[in-house]
Write an enzyme that holds these catalytic residues in place. Structure first.
Site, PDB file in Angstrom:
ATOM      1  N   GLU A  11       0.600  -0.824  -0.031  1.00 55.27           N
ATOM      2  CA  GLU A  11       0.329  -0.172   0.076  1.00 55.27           C
ATOM      3  C   GLU A  11       1.097   1.202   0.090  1.00 55.27           C
ATOM      4  O   GLU A  11       1.831   1.338   0.457  1.00 55.27           O
ATOM      5  CB  GLU A  11      -0.985   0.332   1.441  1.00 55.27           C
ATOM      6  N   GLU A  28      -4.660  -6.661   2.605  1.00 50.81           N
ATOM      7  CA  GLU A  28      -3.978  -7.618   3.105  1.00 50.81           C
ATOM      8  C   GLU A  28      -3.747  -8.792   2.572  1.00 50.81           C
ATOM      9  O   GLU A  28      -2.469  -9.406   2.507  1.00 50.81           O
ATOM     10  CB  GLU A  28      -3.235  -7.042   4.809  1.00 50.81           C
ATOM     11  N   GLY A  59      -0.008  -4.069  12.574  1.00 46.11           N
ATOM     12  CA  GLY A  59      -0.788  -4.408  13.506  1.00 46.11           C
ATOM     13  C   GLY A  59      -1.815  -4.594  12.204  1.00 46.11           C
ATOM     14  O   GLY A  59      -2.718  -4.793  12.497  1.00 46.11           O
ATOM     15  N   PRO A 100      -4.628  -9.522   8.772  1.00 45.54           N
ATOM     16  CA  PRO A 100      -6.244  -9.544   7.238  1.00 45.54           C
ATOM     17  C   PRO A 100      -4.926 -10.360   6.992  1.00 45.54           C
ATOM     18  O   PRO A 100      -6.062 -11.743   5.882  1.00 45.54           O
ATOM     19  CB  PRO A 100      -6.187  -8.411   6.726  1.00 45.54           C
ATOM     20  N   HIS A 134      -0.130   0.426  15.500  1.00 45.67           N
ATOM     21  CA  HIS A 134       0.508   1.198  14.437  1.00 45.67           C
ATOM     22  C   HIS A 134       2.699   0.666  15.508  1.00 45.67           C
ATOM     23  O   HIS A 134       3.839   1.057  15.278  1.00 45.67           O
ATOM     24  CB  HIS A 134       1.239   2.369  14.839  1.00 45.67           C
TER      25      HIS A 134
END
Ligand code: TPP
Ligand code: MG
Lengths: 325, 386
Positions: free
Chosen positions: A30, A61, A86, A90, A130
């Site tokens: 991303e 993800e 984090g 997924p 994060h």
């Protein structure tokens, strides 16, 4: 050829070199294209290698890792960026059920030369998700290799070695150090093999084990007690497989070991290391192997993260405790 | 914009999309009726040679034999479990025969007919269900990926592989030997998985040469199709930005024609297609399942009338394209195949316990080698003991 680089720059240079060396290397993730990633690790690479090799992915993800599996089956070497630790969950199923197992499932016929880069660890004042340290979950998974770099020199070499690996590698990058201190990186040197641990400071009283962001903390701790205690620090670098050689050699000499990591202590890397040290250094141990890490809670709100994260004082407190036995 | 009328409990979807019809509804592409009558379709009509149709028929008969034989072998304790394809032969043979050698198929655990089309020895499938391995064919040699048990995961693999085909410049060149596509198989239940929906997104975004082939066999173990979707599945494609087609999955001609067209579209560089092959799982989910707990035998009886093999046979006989000699020879061939499976399955030896350490990694890491050696020593300590 040497150049002063931050960790971010070193990783970027390592990725660039890997892409130049092998046209099958692709970057996916991303915002990795035009933006160069939210941490700028892939800065400028799409401009130079094109959109077919530096691929901005849809925001999914599992999709990123699952398509990387298909690309690997076609002969590519995808390097996937997970934006933050984090957000790897997924993709957890694709990583654990597919990436890790396809070589085994196919009796060695299909390799999965995929690198999954994860900026990990805390200390950046971020919101939830994060700042996590999920390494044990991957080190627990047969078929995956897990490594963590702790400095620009390792960043430059280890990313290239991970990409050249025919096994899938979870590649952990201590995000809080991305834009920190620079090091001289000699791009013509011969690097040590990827799956090796290394003594980064010699000592004789106690062995501190660390990786990623904790290496720096442990080095500062050793310095702080210089003259009082002689502290040896080992940068593990590889978490799966572990390289127990240097660890065993060290602990047999010092008789004391403290394992440190930002991840929660319960069932973390420290648990495995403590067990192995006990098995392999039992007669040399002067004290039980102690562990210093995050508390067994979710990662906290950022205003108290520095309290939650193991720091120099908590590491030294554990060192002191090993002398109480 | 479509007007969505409000009913008492929200929009009345039947008014928007038409009623869910057990015969697949008016959108169903069909070239051969359940009675074996040839029909025509404006978009997907196609001429088949007698040779081709006899080939489909033979494929389906032999595939069904593999299936019934394997079910029996499970009953006899030779297999741990078997996932039956009974009723889905046309969907699999029609789509499988539409593939070119350079195309790549990504199956679930039920694609025995597709495996047959890819030239896989059915004994390799039995190995997996017997439990002597987890996949023993070479995907690169057969262009047939390992069976995937995680529901929907392979849809992403098919998409990623298709992205690789694009990067290799093997799409849209006009060279029929070079241009390639992938086909990703999955079920109606799988259509609810995130991975399948993410695969649609990626495929659409990159215009990847992939055909999504959903066998809507009406059931996901005990859950009826209505639990997964309130609209016909093929209509979902539109929302992702590519075409969707519902084909009669019990009609081998229509399935072939539609898949062939979708694959060609993909190879030419026009992007993905979703095919919903409307069919029925005539057997249990697997040999461990008991469908009497959740479905009516009436439904099964109704679907028996749409049997995929019977209709081709009726068509071939009526048109004089097969005779007794052909069917007799085919019966002999099927019997021989059955015999080969029965004998062969017993030859599938258990792997050595130490083989579990093979192929976890490209090279055995030292500590894992130590674990293996320790285990070998432990095993050896029993040798000679009673
Ligand atoms: C991720 C995942 N969840 C659950 C299962 C257990 N399971 C196996 S098959 C199945 C039903 C799948 O239905 P469908 O996609 O319609 O395929 P079909 O079996 O009908 O061919 C389930 C729930 C699984 N294999 N994987
Ligand atoms: Mg189903």
């Amino acid at each position: 050829m040497t150049e002063k680089m931050t960790l971010a720059k070193a990783l970027n240079a390592g990725l660039r070199q890997a892409m130049e060396d092998d046209p099958k290397v692709l970057l996916m993730g991303e915002d990795v294209g035009k933006l160069g990633g939210v941490f700028r690790i892939t800065d400028g690479l799409q401009k130079d290698f094109g959109e077919d090799r530096v691929i901005d992915s849809p925001l999914a993800e599992s999709g990123i890792v699952g398509t990387a599996v298909g690309l690997a089956m076609r002969g590519y070497r995808p390097v996937v960026e997970i934006q933050f630790d984090g957000f790897v969950y997924p993709a957890y199923d694709q990583i654990v059920s597919q990436v890790a197992k396809i070589r085994f499932r196919t009796q060695g016929r299909v390799a999965m030369p995929i690198v999954i880069r994860i900026p990990f660890g805390g200390g950046i004042g971020a919101v939830e998700h994060h700042s996590e340290s999920p390494e044990a979950q991957f080190a627990h998974t047969p078929g995956l290799k897990v490594v963590a770099c702790s400095n620009p020199v390792d960043g430059y070499w280890m990313i290239q070695q991970a990409i050249a690996s025919d096994d899938p590698v979870i590649f952990l990058e201590p995000k809080r150090q991305y834009h920190g201190a620079k090091s001289e990186v000699d791009t013509s040197a011969t690097p040590e093999p990827l799956h090796t641990s290394r003594v980064v400071r010699a000592g004789s009283d106690v062995t501190l084990l660390a990786y990623g962001p904790m290496v720096r903390t442990c080095l500062s701790a050793a310095e702080a007690v210089e003259g009082e205690r002689s502290v040896e620090v080992i940068d593990l670098r590889t978490l799966s497989p572990l390289d127990m050689g240097p660890v065993v050699e060290s602990v047999r000499r010092t008789g004391r070991a403290v394992v440190t990591h930002e991840a929660q202590v319960n069932l973390g890397m420290g648990a495995e290391l403590a067990a192995r040290i006990t098995e392999q250094c039992f007669y040399s141990l002067e004290a039980p192997v102690l562990r210093v890490g995050g508390f067994d809670t979710p990662y906290p709100a950022s205003r108290i993260e520095e309290e939650w994260l193991p720091d120099l004082d908590r590491v030294l407190d554990a060192v002191d405790r090993t002398f109480d036995f | 914009m479509t007007h969505v009328p409000d009913g008492e409990f929200g929009p009345d979807l039947a008014e928007v999309f038409g009623p869910q019809q057990s015969d697949g509804g008016p959108e169903l592409v069909q070239l051969l009726t359940p009675e074996g009558e040839r029909t025509h379709h404006a978009e997907f009509d196609m001429d088949f040679s007698a040779e081709q149709l006899r080939g489909f028929y033979r494929d389906m008969v032999l595939t069904r034999r593999i299936d019934t034989e394997s079910t029996a072998l499970q009953r006899h304790g030779e297999l741990g479990i078997w996932a039956q394809l009974l009723g889905q032969e046309a969907a699999q043979i029609g789509s499988g025969r539409a593939l070119r050698p350079q195309d790549f198929a990504f199956p679930t655990y039920r694609e025995h007919g597709v495996a047959w089309c890819r030239g896989l020895d059915p004994l390799k499938l039995l190995g997996l269900f017997r439990g002597v391995d987890q996949s023993s064919w070479d995907p690169a040699e057969t262009n047939f990926a390992p069976y995937t048990i995680i529901i929907g995961a392979q849809a992403l693999h098919a998409t990623g592989y298709a992205m690789g085909i694009q990067r290799d410049g093997a799409v849209g060149t006009g060279d029929p030997e070079r241009d390639a596509a992938t086909i990703g198989y999955f079920g109606d239940g799988a259509s609810s998985q995130g991975d399948v929906n993410e695969a649609f997104i990626f495929a659409a975004s990159y215009n990847a040469p992939v055909v999504f082939f959903c066998q809507n066999n009406q059931w996901a173990i005990s859950e009826p199709f209505e639990r997964q979707s309130r609209i016909p599945l093929y209509q979902r494609a539109l929302g992702f930005g590519f075409p969707g087609v519902r084909v009669d999955g019990n009609d081998v001609m229509a399935t072939y024609a539609v898949t062939q067209a979708a694959l060609q579209r993909a190879r030419e560089g026009s992007g993905p297609t979703l095919i919903e092959a409307y069919t029925y799982r005539m057997g249990a989910h697997t040999t461990t399942d008991d469908p009497t707990r959740y479905r009516l035998s009436d439904d099964v009886e109704n679907w028996k009338l749409k049997d995929p093999i019977a209709r081709v046979e009726a068509y071939l006989r009526r048109n004089g394209l097969i005779d007794e000699q052909f069917t007799d020879a085919l019966t002999v061939e099927a019997d021989q195949l059955g015999e080969r499976l029965r004998a062969g399955v017993k030859e599938l030896a258990d792997p050595s316990p130490l083989s579990v350490f093979d192929h976890v990694y490209a090279e055995l890491p030292p500590e894992l080698a130590e674990q293996r050696d320790g285990y070998a020593e432990y095993l050896a300590s029993f040798e000679g003991a009673h």
